[in-house]
Design an enzyme around this catalytic site. Structure first.
Site, PDB file in Angstrom:
ATOM      1  N   SER A 219       0.836  -1.197   0.000  1.00 10.86           N
ATOM      2  CA  SER A 219       0.000   0.000   0.000  1.00 10.86           C
ATOM      3  C   SER A 219       0.873   1.250   0.000  1.00 10.86           C
ATOM      4  O   SER A 219       1.637   1.475  -0.944  1.00 10.86           O
ATOM      5  CB  SER A 219      -0.943  -0.045   1.203  1.00 10.86           C
ATOM      6  OG  SER A 219      -1.943   0.921   1.081  1.00 10.86           O
ATOM      7  N   ASP A 314     -10.596  -3.507  -4.338  1.00  7.56           N
ATOM      8  CA  ASP A 314      -9.657  -2.508  -3.830  1.00  7.56           C
ATOM      9  C   ASP A 314      -9.702  -1.259  -4.699  1.00  7.56           C
ATOM     10  O   ASP A 314      -9.497  -1.349  -5.918  1.00  7.56           O
ATOM     11  CB  ASP A 314      -8.248  -3.103  -3.836  1.00  7.56           C
ATOM     12  CG  ASP A 314      -7.219  -2.225  -3.162  1.00  7.56           C
ATOM     13  OD1 ASP A 314      -7.543  -1.072  -2.818  1.00  7.56           O
ATOM     14  OD2 ASP A 314      -6.083  -2.685  -2.979  1.00  7.56           O
ATOM     15  N   HIS A 344      -8.074  -5.230  -0.162  1.00  5.53           N
ATOM     16  CA  HIS A 344      -6.879  -4.547   0.314  1.00  5.53           C
ATOM     17  C   HIS A 344      -6.466  -5.162   1.655  1.00  5.53           C
ATOM     18  O   HIS A 344      -7.318  -5.518   2.473  1.00  5.53           O
ATOM     19  CB  HIS A 344      -7.194  -3.061   0.485  1.00  5.53           C
ATOM     20  CG  HIS A 344      -5.978  -2.200   0.513  1.00  5.53           C
ATOM     21  ND1 HIS A 344      -5.288  -1.852  -0.617  1.00  5.53           N
ATOM     22  CD2 HIS A 344      -5.320  -1.632   1.551  1.00  5.53           C
ATOM     23  CE1 HIS A 344      -4.262  -1.088  -0.284  1.00  5.53           C
ATOM     24  NE2 HIS A 344      -4.248  -0.950   1.029  1.00  5.53           N
TER      25      HIS A 344
END
Length: 502
Positions: A219, A314, A344
């Protein structure tokens, strides 16, 4: 981290609304499925909202039960204190009697401090277990965790560096960084470059070989890993041999296809992303900085090979796809895969989420050769409440597998879950899944669904154990014979599927 109410999750599953996996994520955009040449690539997701796979949904349900709330309803301090995806995974493991794979459990760790751009930073060094004395220096992966540059720490993201150390045979240095709103952009980016520089200068102290080097992150940390590779190229530093970016923050556009599909996804929604932007950046305008908006850069040439892992559910999926295109146009060796039914934050959940096992295997397949080794078989979690000596079903002959048809299955809660009605094989004849039937009477009201064979274990007495509850089974798409191919691809079983018995 962020969660949703039980009512909201049920509504998402029933309505097909995309649900995100809890997310210590970053602000940014999304990746759409990027076809790759590898035959092991996960199926490309169909357009439109998707539902999490049953094992992914189980983590989300547990996260909700732990009381996690959407980021946008919390202060940064509150968000840092609440339950995380890692907490939910640990609870699922405990409830199901699942232990870490032995190789992962054997990984050794040492906490230390490294030099950041404005002071010392917490870090943790992971090394494979059972190393002989006097062994040669290890390859090194420098890793940065996610959290939108606002939340999360080394403990929250312990699972990924631990798994990478076990599966690649490399040392992994997981490094924290300053976070907003106390230390806004570009503090984290400056810290990441400084920590990388420190790792190079202190390779001997760490017991690693700086000539065998990769960077990785999830991320917001995926964004940092790419930025470090760019900084190394431009700053006369030793360049990493590979970049692993797991659902990276890579853009500034919140109207990409995956943003539109997942605008109301829980817990990683547009509102959550806006919260990260507000707390990580000085202003919205900073989102256009090339360190944030990677897809807008025109200087990506000369980077090392890059591997991008994406989750289907996501908001960041589409920008990952776009970044893949930009890198490929710049002549970079890049591969990207999207894993169906995942959200995610799924990557570190390999003990309980099959998609995470597949994603880690893909990442290691790319990483380990770059570090001078051969990719090993993925480490598998150990279910302590599973029957002893389970049969390796995918390696059975068709005749042997055929004898499993009619087997009664017991679910994760030790209640009868259904019966194997048929088996699904791929074009090579490998048994990939089972059609499981349950409910009804005399053929009336019965339901069936396709289950990957990895979710079923068989004891010597032929009894089958299914690693999901009846409720999770009920949440699967209903099996229809004329939709075998589509349903099988949704479960990651591959192409050219057919029934063992017609």
């Amino acid at each position: 981290m962020t969660a949703f109410t039980a009512r909201g999750l049920r509504a998402a599953l029933l309505a097909g609304t995309t649900a995100g996996c809890l997310a210590l994520s970053g602000m940014g955009q999304a990746l759409h499925a990027q076809p790759a040449a590898s035959p092991t690539m996960a199926a490309q997701p169909a357009a439109g909202p998707a539902s999490p796979a049953p094992d992914m949904a189980a983590v989300l349900q547990t996260l909700t039960a732990l009381g996690a709330k959407p980021f946008e309803t919390l202060s940064p301090t509150e968000a840092r204190r609440q339950a995380t995806p890692a907490d939910a995974v640990k609870r699922v493991m405990s409830d199901r009697g699942i232990q870490m794979p032995p190789a992962v459990a054997a990984v050794q760790t040492r906490d230390l401090q490294v030099d950041g751009a404005a002071g010392q930073l917490p870090a943790r060094l992971y090394t494979p277990g059972n190393r002989p004395a006097g062994a040669a220096p290890l390859p090194l992966i420098v890793y940065w965790h996610g959290g939108g540059w606002v939340v999360a720490d080394l403990d929250t993201y312990d699972a990924t560096p631990r798994a990478l150390a076990a599966m690649t045979g490399a040392a992994v240095l997981s490094v924290h960084y300053r976070q907003g709103p106390e230390n806004r952009f570009p503090a984290a980016h400056d810290d990441a470059v400084a920590a990388y520089r420190w790792a190079l200068a202190n390779a001997r102290q760490l017991g690693v070989n700086p000539e065998r080097l990769a960077v990785a992150g999830e991320s917001a940390g995926g964004n940092l890993a790419i930025n470090v590779a760019i900084a190394a190229r431009d700053g006369n530093l030793t360049r990493p041999d590979h970049v692993l970016a797991v659902y990276p923050v890579a853009g500034a556009d919140m109207n990409t296809p995956s943003y539109q599909e997942n605008a109301n996804a829980l817990p990683l929604s547009r509102g959550s992303m806006e919260w990260f932007v507000k707390n990580a950046l000085e202003s919205q305008a900073q989102a256009q900085d090339p360190r944030i908006n990677l897809v807008g850069r025109n200087d990506l040439r000369g980077l090392p090979p890059v591997t991008i892992v994406s989750a289907q559910i996501d908001p960041l999926r589409s920008e990952g796809e776009t970044l893949t295109t930009r890198l490929r146009e710049a002549g970079v060796d890049v591969q990207q895969r999207t894993f169906p039914g995942t959200t995610h934050e799924f990557f570190g959940m390999a003990t309980v989420v099959q998609g995470a096992q597949q994603a880690q295997a893909f990442a290691v397949e790319r990483l380990r050769p770059a570090l001078g080794g051969q990719a090993p078989a993925p480490a598998q979690p150990v279910a302590t409440n599973a029957p002893a000596s389970p049969a390796a079903v995918p390696s059975l002959s068709r005749e042997e597998a055929g004898r499993l048809i009619g087997t009664n299955l017991v679910g994760a809660n030790d209640q009868k879950a259904g019966e194997i009605e048929n088996l699904v094989v791929d074009g090579t004849g490998r048994v990939r899944g089972a059609v499981v039937e349950w409910g009804g009477f005399l053929g009336i009201g019965q339901r069936s669904a396709i289950i990957p064979m990895e979710r079923i274990q068989f004891a010597a007495d032929g009894k089958g154990h299914l690693s999901m509850t009846r409720e999770q089974l009920e949440a699967l798409p209903r099996y229809e014979r004329d939709k075998l191919g589509d349903l099988g691809r949704q479960q990651g079983l591959g192409d050219n599927l057919q029934l063992l018995r017609n």
